[in-house]
Write a protein that holds these residues in place. Structure first.
Motif, PDB file in Angstrom:
ATOM      1  N   ASP A   1      36.014  51.368  24.438  1.00  0.00           N
ATOM      2  CA  ASP A   1      35.988  51.621  22.996  1.00  0.00           C
ATOM      3  C   ASP A   1      34.721  50.986  22.429  1.00  0.00           C
ATOM      4  OD1 ASP A   1      36.338  51.817  20.288  1.00  0.00           O
ATOM      5  OD2 ASP A   1      38.319  50.884  20.239  1.00  0.00           O
ATOM      6  N   ARG A   2      33.785  51.803  21.990  1.00  0.00           N
ATOM      7  CA  ARG A   2      32.503  51.290  21.500  1.00  0.00           C
ATOM      8  C   ARG A   2      32.662  50.444  20.247  1.00  0.00           C
ATOM      9  NH1 ARG A   2      27.987  53.697  23.816  1.00  0.00           N
ATOM     10  NH2 ARG A   2      26.732  53.060  22.044  1.00  0.00           N
ATOM     11  N   SER A   3      33.805  50.580  19.546  1.00  0.00           N
ATOM     12  CA  SER A   3      34.013  49.790  18.331  1.00  0.00           C
ATOM     13  C   SER A   3      34.734  48.476  18.605  1.00  0.00           C
ATOM     14  CB  SER A   3      34.816  50.611  17.311  1.00  0.00           C
ATOM     15  OG  SER A   3      36.137  50.860  17.781  1.00  0.00           O
ATOM     16  N   ALA A   4      35.160  48.254  19.858  1.00  0.00           N
ATOM     17  CA  ALA A   4      35.911  47.044  20.200  1.00  0.00           C
ATOM     18  C   ALA A   4      34.962  45.842  20.270  1.00  0.00           C
ATOM     19  CB  ALA A   4      36.619  47.226  21.526  1.00  0.00           C
ATOM     20  N   PRO A   5      35.466  44.640  20.034  1.00  0.00           N
ATOM     21  CA  PRO A   5      34.620  43.453  20.166  1.00  0.00           C
ATOM     22  C   PRO A   5      34.211  43.239  21.619  1.00  0.00           C
ATOM     23  CG  PRO A   5      36.912  42.816  19.847  1.00  0.00           C
ATOM     24  CD  PRO A   5      36.844  44.303  19.637  1.00  0.00           C
ATOM     25  N   PHE A   6      33.111  42.534  21.817  1.00  0.00           N
ATOM     26  CA  PHE A   6      32.643  42.261  23.174  1.00  0.00           C
ATOM     27  C   PHE A   6      31.756  41.032  23.183  1.00  0.00           C
ATOM     28  CE2 PHE A   6      29.322  44.978  21.349  1.00  0.00           C
ATOM     29  CZ  PHE A   6      28.167  44.270  21.674  1.00  0.00           C
ATOM     30  N   VAL A   7      31.645  40.447  24.366  1.00  0.00           N
ATOM     31  CA  VAL A   7      30.602  39.473  24.679  1.00  0.00           C
ATOM     32  C   VAL A   7      29.840  40.046  25.861  1.00  0.00           C
ATOM     33  CG1 VAL A   7      30.052  37.123  25.419  1.00  0.00           C
ATOM     34  CG2 VAL A   7      31.989  37.518  23.886  1.00  0.00           C
ATOM     35  N   LEU A   8      28.540  40.219  25.711  1.00  0.00           N
ATOM     36  CA  LEU A   8      27.698  40.810  26.753  1.00  0.00           C
ATOM     37  C   LEU A   8      26.783  39.739  27.320  1.00  0.00           C
ATOM     38  CD1 LEU A   8      26.693  43.416  28.204  1.00  0.00           C
ATOM     39  CD2 LEU A   8      25.007  43.632  26.358  1.00  0.00           C
ATOM     40  N   ILE A   9      26.771  39.622  28.658  1.00  0.00           N
ATOM     41  CA  ILE A   9      25.958  38.589  29.316  1.00  0.00           C
ATOM     42  C   ILE A   9      25.153  39.244  30.436  1.00  0.00           C
ATOM     43  CG2 ILE A   9      25.947  36.317  30.410  1.00  0.00           C
ATOM     44  CD1 ILE A   9      28.826  35.932  29.415  1.00  0.00           C
ATOM     45  N   GLY A  10      23.867  38.950  30.477  1.00  0.00           N
ATOM     46  CA  GLY A  10      23.003  39.488  31.516  1.00  0.00           C
ATOM     47  C   GLY A  10      21.892  38.525  31.856  1.00  0.00           C
ATOM     48  N   ALA A  11      21.090  38.901  32.825  1.00  0.00           N
ATOM     49  CA  ALA A  11      19.919  38.122  33.222  1.00  0.00           C
ATOM     50  C   ALA A  11      18.709  39.034  33.197  1.00  0.00           C
ATOM     51  CB  ALA A  11      20.113  37.526  34.614  1.00  0.00           C
ATOM     52  N   THR A  12      17.589  38.534  32.714  1.00  0.00           N
ATOM     53  CA  THR A  12      16.374  39.330  32.625  1.00  0.00           C
ATOM     54  C   THR A  12      15.161  38.445  32.821  1.00  0.00           C
ATOM     55  OG1 THR A  12      15.209  40.958  31.252  1.00  0.00           O
ATOM     56  CG2 THR A  12      16.136  39.045  30.120  1.00  0.00           C
ATOM     57  N   MET A  13      14.045  39.062  33.122  1.00  0.00           N
ATOM     58  CA  MET A  13      12.793  38.327  33.274  1.00  0.00           C
ATOM     59  C   MET A  13      12.082  38.271  31.923  1.00  0.00           C
ATOM     60  SD  MET A  13      12.499  37.264  36.401  1.00  0.00           S
ATOM     61  CE  MET A  13      10.751  36.897  36.539  1.00  0.00           C
ATOM     62  N   ILE A  14      11.787  37.068  31.460  1.00  0.00           N
ATOM     63  CA  ILE A  14      11.040  36.857  30.218  1.00  0.00           C
ATOM     64  C   ILE A  14       9.900  35.895  30.522  1.00  0.00           C
ATOM     65  CG2 ILE A  14      11.105  36.039  27.829  1.00  0.00           C
ATOM     66  CD1 ILE A  14      14.063  36.740  27.732  1.00  0.00           C
ATOM     67  N   ASP A  15       8.667  36.370  30.368  1.00  0.00           N
ATOM     68  CA  ASP A  15       7.480  35.546  30.645  1.00  0.00           C
ATOM     69  C   ASP A  15       7.513  34.985  32.057  1.00  0.00           C
ATOM     70  OD1 ASP A  15       6.556  35.982  28.041  1.00  0.00           O
ATOM     71  OD2 ASP A  15       7.635  34.249  27.261  1.00  0.00           O
ATOM     72  N   GLY A  16       7.940  35.829  33.014  1.00  0.00           N
ATOM     73  CA  GLY A  16       7.933  35.426  34.410  1.00  0.00           C
ATOM     74  C   GLY A  16       9.056  34.500  34.813  1.00  0.00           C
ATOM     75  N   GLN A  17      10.026  34.273  33.928  1.00  0.00           N
ATOM     76  CA  GLN A  17      11.146  33.372  34.209  1.00  0.00           C
ATOM     77  C   GLN A  17      12.463  34.117  34.042  1.00  0.00           C
ATOM     78  OE1 GLN A  17      11.983  30.183  31.367  1.00  0.00           O
ATOM     79  NE2 GLN A  17      12.324  28.751  33.053  1.00  0.00           N
ATOM     80  N   THR A  18      13.387  33.901  34.986  1.00  0.00           N
ATOM     81  CA  THR A  18      14.712  34.508  34.855  1.00  0.00           C
ATOM     82  C   THR A  18      15.498  33.778  33.783  1.00  0.00           C
ATOM     83  OG1 THR A  18      14.708  35.076  37.215  1.00  0.00           O
ATOM     84  CG2 THR A  18      16.811  35.167  36.069  1.00  0.00           C
ATOM     85  N   ARG A  19      15.977  34.535  32.818  1.00  0.00           N
ATOM     86  CA  ARG A  19      16.688  33.925  31.693  1.00  0.00           C
ATOM     87  C   ARG A  19      18.014  34.640  31.471  1.00  0.00           C
ATOM     88  NH1 ARG A  19      13.262  30.651  28.732  1.00  0.00           N
ATOM     89  NH2 ARG A  19      14.474  30.786  26.803  1.00  0.00           N
ATOM     90  N   LEU A  20      19.003  33.848  31.092  1.00  0.00           N
ATOM     91  CA  LEU A  20      20.288  34.390  30.657  1.00  0.00           C
ATOM     92  C   LEU A  20      20.154  34.902  29.236  1.00  0.00           C
ATOM     93  CD1 LEU A  20      22.832  31.652  31.784  1.00  0.00           C
ATOM     94  CD2 LEU A  20      22.977  34.056  32.377  1.00  0.00           C
ATOM     95  N   VAL A  21      20.822  36.021  28.974  1.00  0.00           N
ATOM     96  CA  VAL A  21      20.886  36.539  27.614  1.00  0.00           C
ATOM     97  C   VAL A  21      22.354  36.818  27.299  1.00  0.00           C
ATOM     98  CG1 VAL A  21      20.189  38.355  26.016  1.00  0.00           C
ATOM     99  CG2 VAL A  21      18.595  37.559  27.792  1.00  0.00           C
ATOM    100  N   ILE A  22      22.821  36.319  26.170  1.00  0.00           N
ATOM    101  CA  ILE A  22      24.208  36.517  25.765  1.00  0.00           C
ATOM    102  C   ILE A  22      24.249  36.934  24.308  1.00  0.00           C
ATOM    103  CG2 ILE A  22      24.465  34.025  25.309  1.00  0.00           C
ATOM    104  CD1 ILE A  22      27.461  34.341  26.011  1.00  0.00           C
ATOM    105  N   GLU A  23      25.071  37.920  24.017  1.00  0.00           N
ATOM    106  CA  GLU A  23      25.252  38.369  22.642  1.00  0.00           C
ATOM    107  C   GLU A  23      26.698  38.766  22.437  1.00  0.00           C
ATOM    108  OE1 GLU A  23      23.790  42.912  22.560  1.00  0.00           O
ATOM    109  OE2 GLU A  23      22.214  41.484  23.136  1.00  0.00           O
ATOM    110  N   THR A  24      27.106  38.843  21.201  1.00  0.00           N
ATOM    111  CA  THR A  24      28.496  39.184  20.904  1.00  0.00           C
ATOM    112  C   THR A  24      28.580  40.033  19.657  1.00  0.00           C
ATOM    113  OG1 THR A  24      30.731  38.269  20.603  1.00  0.00           O
ATOM    114  CG2 THR A  24      28.938  37.107  19.510  1.00  0.00           C
TER     115      THR A  24
END
Length: 236
Positions: free
Chosen positions: A147-170
Motif C-alpha cells: 500500500d503506497r499510502s501506508a507508513p514506512f521506514v526505508l533503510i538502505g546503503a549508498t556511496m556518498i563521496d566515496g564512502q558507504t553510508r546508511l540512509v534512513i527515512e520515514t
C-alpha cells in the motif's frame, strides 16, 4: 493460497501460505490474507528468529521489486513450516539450516520481555546482509499487499563521496522526537551516516521510534525487501 503436504497413511495436510511478521516478545504474527492474521507463540524462538531475515527463506512478490518472507501454516493443528529459497545458501551465518524447519505453534496468550527492543535488534541484525545482497529494506504494516499510502521506514546503503553510508527515512514525518531531527520537508527527514556497527544499531532505534507512532504493536509490522533494479521508481 494453499498447497498439500502428503503424510504416510494419512490424508494430505493443507498448508496455507502466509506472510511472516517480525518475531518480537516471543510471538510472531502471520497473514494468510490482508483480513486474516494469526498471532502465535514460537516454542523454539531463538532458532526461529535466527533464520528470519537472513535472505534464505522463501519469499512472495508484493509488487515489482518488493518481496516479503513467507511461511506455510495449518492453524488447526498448530503447524508452521519455513522453507528455504532454493536460490539462497543452505545455511545461515549462525550455522542453522535455513530450510524445512517445522514448528509446533499455539495462539499467543502472553508477551515475553520487551518486544520493542526485539524489533530494534531484529532490524539492526538484518541490515548488513540485505545490503550485501544489494537490497534495501522497508519496515511496513504486515499483509499481502503493498500500500503506497501506508507508513514506512526505508533503510538502505549508498556511496556518498566515496564512502558507504546508511540512509534512513520515514513517512509520515516524525515530529517531537528525541532522535529524529526536525524537518520542514513534507516528505519527512532523510538521515545519512557512515556505515558501521554503531549506526546499524541506531537504525533499529530510529525505526522503532517511528513505528511506535503508527498506533501498532511490534508484531504488526513486517519487512519488505526491495531490489532497486526492479523498482519502477528507481528506473524512471
Amino acid at each position: 493460497m494453499s498447497e498439500s503436504t502428503p503424510t504416510s497413511n494419512r490424508s494430505p495436510i493443507e498448508l496455507l501460505l502466509a506472510v511472516l511478521g517480525i518475531p518480537a516478545g516471543g510471538v510472531v504474527q502471520v497473514w494468510m490474507d490482508d483480513h486474516n492474521a494469526g498471532l502465535y507463540r514460537i516454542p523454539d524462538d531463538d532458532h526461529f528468529a535466527a533464520v528470519i531475515g537472513t535472505g534464505t527463506l522463501t519469499r512472495a512478490l508484493m509488487a515489482p521489486g518488493r518481496c516479503r518472507e513467507i511461511c506455510q501454516l495449518q492453524p488447526s493443528i498448530g503447524l508452521l513450516v519455513l522453507q528455504e529459497d532454493r536460490r539462497a545458501n543452505r545455511r545461515t551465518d549462525s550455522g542453522y539450516p535455513a530450510g524445512y524447519g517445522s514448528y509446533q505453534v499455539s495462539p499467543a496468550t502472553e508477551v515475553i520481555g520487551d518486544p520493542w527492543k526485539d524489533l530494534s535488534e531484529f532490524i539492526a541484525r538484518i541490515l548488513e546482509p540485505a545490503f550485501t545482497r544489494g537490497e534495501l529494506i522497508a519496515v511496513e504494516p504486515g499483509g499481502w499487499h503493498h500500500d503506497r499510502s501506508a507508513p514506512f521506514v526505508l533503510i538502505g546503503a549508498t556511496m556518498i563521496d566515496g564512502q558507504t553510508r546508511l540512509v534512513i527515512e520515514t513517512q509520515p514525518p516524525v515530529t517531537d522526537s528525541d532522535i529524529w531531527p526536525p524537518s520542514d520537508d513534507p516528505e519527512g527527514p532523510s538521515i545519512a551516516a557512515p556505515l558501521h556497527d554503531g549506526t546499524l544499531r541506531s537504525c533499529g532505534a530510529f525505526a522503532v521510534d517511528a513505528v511506535m507512532r503508527w498506533g501498532v504493536e511490534p508484531w504488526d509490522v513486517t519487512v519488505t525487501y526491495l531490489d532497486p533494479e526492479e523498482l519502477p521508481e528507481f528506473r524512471d
